[in-house]
Design a protein around this motif. Structure first.
Motif, PDB file in Angstrom:
ATOM      1  N   THR A 183       0.860  -1.291  -0.038  1.00 33.02           N
ATOM      2  CA  THR A 183      -0.083  -0.059   0.182  1.00 33.02           C
ATOM      3  C   THR A 183       0.876   1.252  -0.005  1.00 33.02           C
ATOM      4  N   GLU A 184       1.869   1.482   0.904  1.00 36.14           N
ATOM      5  CA  GLU A 184       2.685   2.490   0.681  1.00 36.14           C
ATOM      6  C   GLU A 184       3.712   2.581  -0.425  1.00 36.14           C
ATOM      7  N   PHE A 185       3.921   1.404  -1.106  1.00 43.80           N
ATOM      8  CA  PHE A 185       4.990   1.482  -2.235  1.00 43.80           C
ATOM      9  C   PHE A 185       4.738   2.352  -3.261  1.00 43.80           C
ATOM     10  N   PRO A 186       3.493   2.448  -3.900  1.00 50.54           N
ATOM     11  CA  PRO A 186       3.403   3.745  -5.135  1.00 50.54           C
ATOM     12  C   PRO A 186       3.675   5.306  -4.732  1.00 50.54           C
ATOM     13  N   THR A 187       3.378   5.593  -3.333  1.00 48.72           N
ATOM     14  CA  THR A 187       3.778   6.843  -2.674  1.00 48.72           C
ATOM     15  C   THR A 187       5.267   7.062  -2.623  1.00 48.72           C
ATOM     16  N   VAL A 188       5.859   6.030  -2.088  1.00 48.99           N
ATOM     17  CA  VAL A 188       6.999   6.082  -1.676  1.00 48.99           C
ATOM     18  C   VAL A 188       8.062   6.140  -3.424  1.00 48.99           C
ATOM     19  N   ALA A 189       7.654   5.599  -4.292  1.00 48.76           N
ATOM     20  CA  ALA A 189       8.073   5.489  -5.479  1.00 48.76           C
ATOM     21  C   ALA A 189       7.922   6.824  -6.134  1.00 48.76           C
ATOM     22  N   ASP A 243      15.530  -9.283  -0.959  1.00 44.51           N
ATOM     23  CA  ASP A 243      15.606 -10.747  -0.452  1.00 44.51           C
ATOM     24  C   ASP A 243      14.847 -10.805   0.895  1.00 44.51           C
ATOM     25  N   ARG A 244      14.704  -9.717   1.712  1.00 43.62           N
ATOM     26  CA  ARG A 244      13.956  -9.888   2.879  1.00 43.62           C
ATOM     27  C   ARG A 244      12.463  -9.963   2.652  1.00 43.62           C
ATOM     28  N   THR A 245      12.113  -9.306   1.503  1.00 46.03           N
ATOM     29  CA  THR A 245      10.324  -9.334   1.259  1.00 46.03           C
ATOM     30  C   THR A 245      10.027 -10.591   0.198  1.00 46.03           C
ATOM     31  N   GLY A 246       8.915 -10.555   0.176  1.00 50.04           N
ATOM     32  CA  GLY A 246       8.235 -11.815  -0.689  1.00 50.04           C
ATOM     33  C   GLY A 246       7.515 -11.027  -1.873  1.00 50.04           C
ATOM     34  N   LEU A 247       7.681  -9.692  -2.176  1.00 43.60           N
ATOM     35  CA  LEU A 247       6.600  -8.988  -3.186  1.00 43.60           C
ATOM     36  C   LEU A 247       7.413  -9.088  -4.331  1.00 43.60           C
ATOM     37  N   MET A 248       7.039  -9.735  -5.328  1.00 44.58           N
ATOM     38  CA  MET A 248       7.407  -9.491  -6.690  1.00 44.58           C
ATOM     39  C   MET A 248       7.534  -7.973  -7.215  1.00 44.58           C
ATOM     40  N   SER A 249       6.521  -7.294  -6.961  1.00 45.58           N
ATOM     41  CA  SER A 249       6.490  -5.744  -7.505  1.00 45.58           C
ATOM     42  C   SER A 249       7.942  -5.135  -6.779  1.00 45.58           C
ATOM     43  N   LEU A 250       8.034  -5.266  -5.651  1.00 44.64           N
ATOM     44  CA  LEU A 250       9.025  -4.566  -5.014  1.00 44.64           C
ATOM     45  C   LEU A 250      10.413  -5.307  -5.469  1.00 44.64           C
ATOM     46  N   THR A 251      10.690  -6.442  -5.908  1.00 48.92           N
ATOM     47  CA  THR A 251      11.830  -6.862  -6.309  1.00 48.92           C
ATOM     48  C   THR A 251      11.850  -6.470  -7.598  1.00 48.92           C
ATOM     49  N   ARG A 252      10.836  -6.225  -8.453  1.00 49.02           N
ATOM     50  CA  ARG A 252      11.207  -5.422  -9.795  1.00 49.02           C
ATOM     51  C   ARG A 252      11.593  -4.030  -9.746  1.00 49.02           C
ATOM     52  N   PHE A 253      10.943  -3.471  -8.631  1.00 49.80           N
ATOM     53  CA  PHE A 253      11.380  -2.018  -8.334  1.00 49.80           C
ATOM     54  C   PHE A 253      12.701  -1.879  -8.102  1.00 49.80           C
ATOM     55  N   VAL A 254      13.455  -2.852  -7.200  1.00 47.43           N
ATOM     56  CA  VAL A 254      14.817  -2.810  -6.633  1.00 47.43           C
ATOM     57  C   VAL A 254      15.776  -3.190  -7.946  1.00 47.43           C
ATOM     58  N   ASP A 255      15.247  -4.215  -8.705  1.00 51.05           N
ATOM     59  CA  ASP A 255      16.107  -4.575  -9.819  1.00 51.05           C
ATOM     60  C   ASP A 255      16.266  -3.221 -10.936  1.00 51.05           C
ATOM     61  N   GLY A 256      14.979  -2.392 -11.074  1.00 54.37           N
ATOM     62  CA  GLY A 256      15.180  -1.229 -11.894  1.00 54.37           C
ATOM     63  C   GLY A 256      16.079  -0.234 -11.283  1.00 54.37           C
ATOM     64  N   ARG A 279       0.757   0.635  -9.056  1.00 54.08           N
ATOM     65  CA  ARG A 279      -0.670   1.026  -8.982  1.00 54.08           C
ATOM     66  C   ARG A 279      -1.736   0.138  -9.822  1.00 54.08           C
ATOM     67  N   GLU A 280      -1.246  -0.212 -11.295  1.00 53.49           N
ATOM     68  CA  GLU A 280      -1.847  -1.170 -11.956  1.00 53.49           C
ATOM     69  C   GLU A 280      -2.294  -2.567 -10.997  1.00 53.49           C
ATOM     70  N   ASP A 281      -1.075  -2.997 -10.667  1.00 53.78           N
ATOM     71  CA  ASP A 281      -1.182  -4.240  -9.762  1.00 53.78           C
ATOM     72  C   ASP A 281      -2.104  -4.155  -8.689  1.00 53.78           C
ATOM     73  N   GLY A 282      -2.250  -3.178  -7.851  1.00 58.95           N
ATOM     74  CA  GLY A 282      -3.217  -2.836  -6.864  1.00 58.95           C
ATOM     75  C   GLY A 282      -4.600  -2.652  -7.373  1.00 58.95           C
ATOM     76  N   ARG A 283      -4.774  -2.137  -8.635  1.00 60.53           N
ATOM     77  CA  ARG A 283      -6.029  -1.823  -8.854  1.00 60.53           C
ATOM     78  C   ARG A 283      -6.718  -3.305  -9.481  1.00 60.53           C
ATOM     79  N   ARG A 284      -5.648  -4.202 -10.188  1.00 53.04           N
ATOM     80  CA  ARG A 284      -6.181  -5.443 -10.623  1.00 53.04           C
ATOM     81  C   ARG A 284      -6.489  -6.278  -9.465  1.00 53.04           C
ATOM     82  N   ALA A 285      -5.815  -6.412  -8.205  1.00 52.06           N
ATOM     83  CA  ALA A 285      -5.815  -6.970  -7.334  1.00 52.06           C
ATOM     84  C   ALA A 285      -7.116  -6.526  -6.622  1.00 52.06           C
TER      85      ALA A 285
END
Length: 325
Positions: A183-189, A243-256, A279-285
């Motif tokens: 929930t916090e990720f889009p604002t932080v990004a 590595d400490r989290t299990g969120l794929m979106s955060l993993t892609r963000f870190v890779d970017g 945001r799109e992932d959150g809307r789809r979820a």
């Protein structure tokens, strides 16, 4: 008079049976403590064997040590801590999955301490077994007899339920924390993208966002900054966050971010694109969750409202046919 005397004798017999059962349990507990205290059961640990050779080493400063937390009132925690530790080791040997437990602890924001978690499972199992004993006591009072098979079964069910409940609670804590981070990720990004667009570097943007925001993701970013200040480079610190989290979106963000920092590509555009994807992932979820809620809403309609409506529609006709017959 004879009936009253028989009732009194029966009540006294039930009371003496409870006294005998309590005495037997106390004797069994005493024998278990005696066996546990035998020299064969008190094998020295590695710390006990190394302690005589390390007594001459200088002690560290008291300013660098933290006082050990209290383990229970009246010293009971210190008394039962070795036994709880041994039972926790046996639970870990039976269940296994120590890497999974450590990963879930990191996902829940807890230090990776598998031994502590196994000890907590032992305590939860003990509470479950105590609950099973209380339930059996209530059944025994209601039925005026002491069902030993029911006691054993309920204690086993309580112990297994307590161990499974602690494992489930850890998984739920990790899932809730990751939901808050998502929930916090889009604002932080978006804040990171604005800071980078204003001329800040990657480290400066992270510091600014950590000062302005509060939450689970901000705490993880502060940990990344602490790792970077301790000597690790920024890509390695960010990879530790992934590595400490299990969120794929955060993993892609870190890779970017890692790719942008290493190759010198525009970081602001990468951050904006990652925020839009989240945001799109959150809307789809959210839409998927709404679809599942619609299915759940059909359950009372199909199984409660519809049968009552059909009953009201058919009851007058069925009553008339029964009256004619």
């Amino acid at each position: 008079m004879n009936a009253a005397a028989d009732q009194v004798v029966a009540l006294l017999g039930d009371g003496w049976s409870w006294v005998g059962a309590t005495a037997g349990l106390l004797m069994l507990a005493g024998l278990a403590l005696v066996v546990a205290g035998l020299p064969a059961s008190r094998r020295p640990t590695l710390d006990d064997r190394l302690e005589p050779y390390l007594r001459d080493t200088p002690r560290p400063s008291s300013l660098l040590t933290r006082p050990a937390p209290a383990r229970g009132p009246f010293g009971f925690g210190e008394l039962f801590a070795p036994y709880v530790g041994r039972l926790g080791a046996r639970v870990d040997a039976v269940l296994g999955g120590a890497p999974s437990v450590a990963r879930r602890q990191l996902r829940a924001g807890l230090p990776a301490d598998v031994d502590r978690f196994r000890a907590e499972q032992v305590l939860f199992g003990a509470l479950g077994g105590l609950g099973g004993m209380v339930f059996t006591a209530v059944v025994a009072v209601a039925q005026r007899r002491f069902p030993v098979p029911v006691l054993v079964a309920m204690v086993l069910v309580g112990v297994l339920g307590g161990v499974a409940a602690r494992d489930y609670a850890l998984s739920r804590a990790a899932a809730r924390r990751e939901a808050r981070m998502l929930t916090e990720f889009p604002t932080v990004a978006e804040l990171l993208a604005l800071a980078v667009s204003a001329g800040e570097g990657a480290v400066g943007a992270l510091e600014r966002v950590c000062r302005l925001s509060h939450g689970e993701l901000s705490d993880e970013l502060r940990r990344c900054l602490a790792d970077a200040r301790a000597g690790a480079n920024l890509p390695t610190a960010l990879q530790g966050l992934a590595d400490r989290t299990g969120l794929m979106s955060l993993t892609r963000f870190v890779d970017g971010i890692v790719v942008a920092v290493e190759r010198g590509t525009p970081l602001a555009e990468v951050l904006r694109a990652q925020a839009q994807d989240v945001r799109e992932d959150g809307r789809r979820a959210l839409m998927e969750e709404g679809g599942r809620k619609e299915i759940y809403m059909m359950v009372p309609i199909v199984f409660l409202t519809l049968p009552v409506t059909v009953l009201f529609a058919l009851y007058p006709g069925l009553s008339f046919l029964r009256f004619r017959l």
